[in-house]
Scaffold this motif. Structure first.
Motif, PDB file in Angstrom:
ATOM      1  N   ASP A  21       0.820  -1.210   0.000  1.00  0.00           N
ATOM      2  CA  ASP A  21       0.000   0.000   0.000  1.00  0.00           C
ATOM      3  C   ASP A  21       0.857   1.263   0.000  1.00  0.00           C
ATOM      4  O   ASP A  21       0.543   2.251  -0.676  1.00  0.00           O
ATOM      5  CB  ASP A  21      -0.971  -0.002   1.193  1.00  0.00           C
ATOM      6  N   GLN A  22       1.966   1.239   0.718  1.00  0.00           N
ATOM      7  CA  GLN A  22       2.875   2.376   0.723  1.00  0.00           C
ATOM      8  C   GLN A  22       3.576   2.516  -0.621  1.00  0.00           C
ATOM      9  O   GLN A  22       3.781   3.628  -1.112  1.00  0.00           O
ATOM     10  CB  GLN A  22       3.909   2.218   1.843  1.00  0.00           C
ATOM     11  N   ARG A  23       3.925   1.374  -1.207  1.00  0.00           N
ATOM     12  CA  ARG A  23       4.563   1.413  -2.532  1.00  0.00           C
ATOM     13  C   ARG A  23       3.611   2.025  -3.560  1.00  0.00           C
ATOM     14  O   ARG A  23       4.033   2.800  -4.429  1.00  0.00           O
ATOM     15  CB  ARG A  23       4.963  -0.008  -2.955  1.00  0.00           C
ATOM     16  N   ASP A  29       3.217   9.061  -7.944  1.00  0.00           N
ATOM     17  CA  ASP A  29       3.944  10.235  -8.420  1.00  0.00           C
ATOM     18  C   ASP A  29       5.413  10.093  -8.043  1.00  0.00           C
ATOM     19  O   ASP A  29       5.916  10.756  -7.141  1.00  0.00           O
ATOM     20  CB  ASP A  29       3.367  11.518  -7.800  1.00  0.00           C
ATOM     21  N   PRO A  30       6.143   9.205  -8.753  1.00  0.00           N
ATOM     22  CA  PRO A  30       7.531   8.931  -8.362  1.00  0.00           C
ATOM     23  C   PRO A  30       8.518  10.019  -8.741  1.00  0.00           C
ATOM     24  O   PRO A  30       9.631  10.061  -8.207  1.00  0.00           O
ATOM     25  CB  PRO A  30       7.839   7.633  -9.116  1.00  0.00           C
ATOM     26  N   GLY A  31       8.124  10.916  -9.691  1.00  0.00           N
ATOM     27  CA  GLY A  31       9.082  11.912 -10.153  1.00  0.00           C
ATOM     28  C   GLY A  31      10.229  11.222 -10.870  1.00  0.00           C
ATOM     29  O   GLY A  31      10.044  10.207 -11.534  1.00  0.00           O
ATOM     30  N   PHE A  32      11.435  11.751 -10.702  1.00  0.00           N
ATOM     31  CA  PHE A  32      12.606  11.110 -11.302  1.00  0.00           C
ATOM     32  C   PHE A  32      13.756  11.099 -10.309  1.00  0.00           C
ATOM     33  O   PHE A  32      14.176  12.139  -9.812  1.00  0.00           O
ATOM     34  CB  PHE A  32      13.041  11.819 -12.583  1.00  0.00           C
ATOM     35  N   GLY A  33      14.233   9.886  -9.987  1.00  0.00           N
ATOM     36  CA  GLY A  33      15.435   9.740  -9.183  1.00  0.00           C
ATOM     37  C   GLY A  33      15.310  10.067  -7.716  1.00  0.00           C
ATOM     38  O   GLY A  33      16.329  10.342  -7.069  1.00  0.00           O
ATOM     39  N   ARG A  34      14.110  10.028  -7.179  1.00  0.00           N
ATOM     40  CA  ARG A  34      13.971  10.337  -5.749  1.00  0.00           C
ATOM     41  C   ARG A  34      13.308   9.214  -4.956  1.00  0.00           C
ATOM     42  O   ARG A  34      13.271   9.260  -3.734  1.00  0.00           O
ATOM     43  CB  ARG A  34      13.198  11.639  -5.560  1.00  0.00           C
ATOM     44  N   VAL A  35      12.771   8.197  -5.624  1.00  0.00           N
ATOM     45  CA  VAL A  35      12.195   7.023  -4.968  1.00  0.00           C
ATOM     46  C   VAL A  35      12.993   5.810  -5.422  1.00  0.00           C
ATOM     47  O   VAL A  35      13.300   5.671  -6.612  1.00  0.00           O
ATOM     48  CB  VAL A  35      10.707   6.847  -5.344  1.00  0.00           C
ATOM     49  N   PHE A  36      13.343   4.906  -4.490  1.00  0.00           N
ATOM     50  CA  PHE A  36      14.187   3.768  -4.840  1.00  0.00           C
ATOM     51  C   PHE A  36      13.552   2.454  -4.407  1.00  0.00           C
ATOM     52  O   PHE A  36      12.755   2.402  -3.473  1.00  0.00           O
ATOM     53  CB  PHE A  36      15.581   3.931  -4.216  1.00  0.00           C
ATOM     54  N   THR A  37      13.922   1.383  -5.096  1.00  0.00           N
ATOM     55  CA  THR A  37      13.356   0.066  -4.825  1.00  0.00           C
ATOM     56  C   THR A  37      14.021  -0.575  -3.608  1.00  0.00           C
ATOM     57  O   THR A  37      14.903   0.006  -2.981  1.00  0.00           O
ATOM     58  CB  THR A  37      13.516  -0.845  -6.060  1.00  0.00           C
ATOM     59  N   ASP A 133       7.688  -5.375  -8.872  1.00  0.00           N
ATOM     60  CA  ASP A 133       6.490  -4.696  -8.369  1.00  0.00           C
ATOM     61  C   ASP A 133       6.660  -3.179  -8.318  1.00  0.00           C
ATOM     62  O   ASP A 133       5.687  -2.443  -8.130  1.00  0.00           O
ATOM     63  CB  ASP A 133       6.136  -5.208  -6.973  1.00  0.00           C
ATOM     64  N   TRP A 134       7.888  -2.705  -8.484  1.00  0.00           N
ATOM     65  CA  TRP A 134       8.151  -1.268  -8.457  1.00  0.00           C
ATOM     66  C   TRP A 134       8.001  -0.611  -9.827  1.00  0.00           C
ATOM     67  O   TRP A 134       8.186   0.601  -9.959  1.00  0.00           O
ATOM     68  CB  TRP A 134       9.562  -1.010  -7.932  1.00  0.00           C
ATOM     69  N   ILE A 135       7.701  -1.373 -10.852  1.00  0.00           N
ATOM     70  CA  ILE A 135       7.530  -0.783 -12.183  1.00  0.00           C
ATOM     71  C   ILE A 135       6.161  -0.102 -12.246  1.00  0.00           C
ATOM     72  O   ILE A 135       5.138  -0.768 -12.089  1.00  0.00           O
ATOM     73  CB  ILE A 135       7.643  -1.840 -13.294  1.00  0.00           C
ATOM     74  N   PRO A 136       6.106   1.203 -12.478  1.00  0.00           N
ATOM     75  CA  PRO A 136       4.818   1.908 -12.495  1.00  0.00           C
ATOM     76  C   PRO A 136       3.939   1.468 -13.666  1.00  0.00           C
ATOM     77  O   PRO A 136       4.436   0.985 -14.693  1.00  0.00           O
ATOM     78  CB  PRO A 136       5.222   3.381 -12.656  1.00  0.00           C
ATOM     79  N   GLU A 137       2.647   1.642 -13.507  1.00  0.00           N
ATOM     80  CA  GLU A 137       1.717   1.385 -14.599  1.00  0.00           C
ATOM     81  C   GLU A 137       1.710   2.586 -15.549  1.00  0.00           C
ATOM     82  O   GLU A 137       2.264   3.645 -15.252  1.00  0.00           O
ATOM     83  CB  GLU A 137       0.300   1.154 -14.041  1.00  0.00           C
TER      84      GLU A 137
END
Length: 363
Positions: A21-23, A29-37, A133-137
C-alpha cells in the motif's frame, strides 16, 4: 531475510521491503530519481582475482574508508536504462546490450576493468525481477542505474586494484517537470563539457560534475537545460547537459552533431537515426554551428529541434536563450517529425509498435 543461490548470484530478500500500500502511494507520483526500490546488485573486483562476490540484496549504504580511491580521483562510471511493463504483463528492456557495450568502453577509457556483457545483462535482469512490483503502470518505467567505482583504500595516483559494481533502481515518471512540453535551453558561452582527448565519450560522473555550474546558470535564466558548444572554437553545437540534440530542416532532412570523442554516443541517439532513416529522412551527422541554428530558426529553414536520451526519451526544444538574445524554433511547441519519432520509439519500447530490429529484450 530469505537467502537463496540463483545462477552466479546469492539472493537475499529484504526483510524491510516497502509494504504494497505504501509502494502504491510512492508509485502514484515517483518523479525522477527520488524514490528507490528495495534491493540492489553488487559484484566486487580484485586485481588478480577478477569479478567475485555476486550478490542481490537489500538496498543499503556502502561503508567506505575516507581514503577510498573514488573519493579522491573520481574513478567512476555509470549507465542509465529502463525497464517497462508491457500490455501483456511481460517486462522488457530496450537495447540493454548497447548499455553493456558502452559501459565496457567507458571502463576502458577510465582505466577500469571491463565487466563482461553477459554479467552486466544478468545483473540488471536479476534486479528487475526481484523488484518488478516497483515498475509503475501507464507511461512510467523503472529507471536502472548500473555503476562502477574504485573502492581501494589508497592515496597514490594510479588506477585502483579494487572496484565495486552496483545496480540500483528507481521508478520514474516524467524527466522534465512540465512533462512532454517543449523545453527551453540556455547556450553556455563560458563553460565547456568536453574537449578532444578528454572523457566526453565516456559516461563518467566527472563529466556531469563539470556541467553542473552551466546547468545552474541555465536554471537561473529560466531554462530547463544547458546546451554546450565545442571547447576549441566555442562555435559548434555539441550536446545538452545530459542529452543529444537533433535539428529537423524544412526539406525533411535531419542534422545531428557527429561523434568524435567529445559527445556521448547515446543509445537513444543511435535509435533515432535508424528510425528516421527508415521513414526516408536524410539524416546527416555533421557539424552545426550555433549561428546556423539561430539563422535557420529565423529564416524558417529549421522547423523543429529535439533532445533525446534514456531519461527524457524524445523532448521537443521550443526556445533557445543566450546572452545575445532569444529565438524560437517553429511554433515553439515541437512538430510532426519530433512527435512521430517519439511515438514510434516509445511504442517499440512498450511493445505497442512492431520491433523489426529486435531492440526489445524480454526479462
Amino acid at each position: 531475510m530469505d537467502v537463496e543461490q540463483k545462477s552466479r548470484f546469492t539472493v537475499t530478500r529484504s526483510s524491510q521491503a516497502v509494504a504494497a500500500d505504501q509502494r502504491a502511494i510512492l508509485l502514484a507520483d515517483p518523479g525522477f530519481g527520488r524514490v528507490f526500490t528495495d534491493h540492489m546488485v553488487t559484484i566486487r573486483y580484485t586485481e588478480g582475482q577478477g569479478w567475485h562476490s555476486h550478490k542481490v540484496g537489500p538496498r543499503e549504504p556502502f561503508q567506505m574508508d575516507p581514503a577510498c580511491a573514488v573519493l579522491h580521483y573520481a574513478q567512476e562510471i555509470f549507465e542509465g536504462m529502463k525497464a517497462y511493463r508491457l500490455n501483456d504483463g511481460q517486462i522488457a528492456m530496450f537495447r540493454p546490450e548497447e548499455n553493456a557495450r558502452r559501459f565496457r568502453e567507458s571502463a576502458e577509457r577510465m582505466a577500469m576493468p571491463a565487466l563482461p556483457q553477459d554479467l552486466f545483462l544478468e545483473a540488471v535482469a536479476e534486479l528487475v525481477k526481484i523488484d518488478a512490483d516497483w515498475i509503475p503502470e501507464g507511461e512510467g518505467s523503472l529507471y536502472l542505474r548500473p555503476f562502477l567505482f574504485a573502492s581501494e583504500t589508497f592515496l597514490g595516483v594510479r588506477p585502483s586494484n579494487e572496484y565495486i559494481f552496483c545496480v540500483i533502481a528507481s521508478p520514474a515518471g516524467a524527466y522534465f517537470k512540465g512533462g512532454s512540453k517543449a523545453v527551453t535551453l540556455w547556450v553556455s558561452e563560458h563553460y565547456s563539457r568536453a574537449a578532444r582527448g578528454g572523457t566526453g565519450a565516456a559516461k563518467c560522473g566527472g563529466n556531469y560534475a563539470a556541467s553542473l555550474i552551466a546547468q545552474k546558470e541555465a536554471i537561473g535564466h529560466g531554462c530547463d537545460q544547458v546546451v554546450f558548444l565545442d571547447a576549441a572554437e566555442n562555435k559548434w553545437v555539441e550536446e545538452l547537459g545530459g542529452m543529444n540534440v537533433f535539428f529537423v530542416m524544412d526539406d525533411g532532412s535531419i542534422v545531428t552533431p557527429p561523434l568524435g570523442g567529445t559527445i556521448l554516443p547515446g543509445i537513444t541517439r543511435a535509435s533515432i537515426i535508424d528510425l528516421a532513416r527508415g521513414h526516408g529522412h536524410d539524416v546527416r551527422e555533421e557539424p552545426y554551428s550555433f549561428s546556423q541554428w539561430r539563422d535557420d530558426a529565423a529564416s524558417g529553414r529549421l522547423r523543429e529541434a529535439f533532445a533525446c536520451g534514456t531519461a527524457a526519451v524524445v523532448t521537443a526544444i521550443g526556445t533557445v536563450k543566450s546572452s545575445g538574445g532569444d529565438f524560437t524554433i517553429g511554433n515553439g511547441d515541437g512538430g510532426i517529425v519530433t512527435e512521430k519519432l517519439r511515438a514510434q520509439l516509445t511504442g517499440i519500447q512498450r511493445g505497442t509498435v512492431t520491433d523489426p530490429a529486435g531492440w526489445v529484450h524480454i526479462v
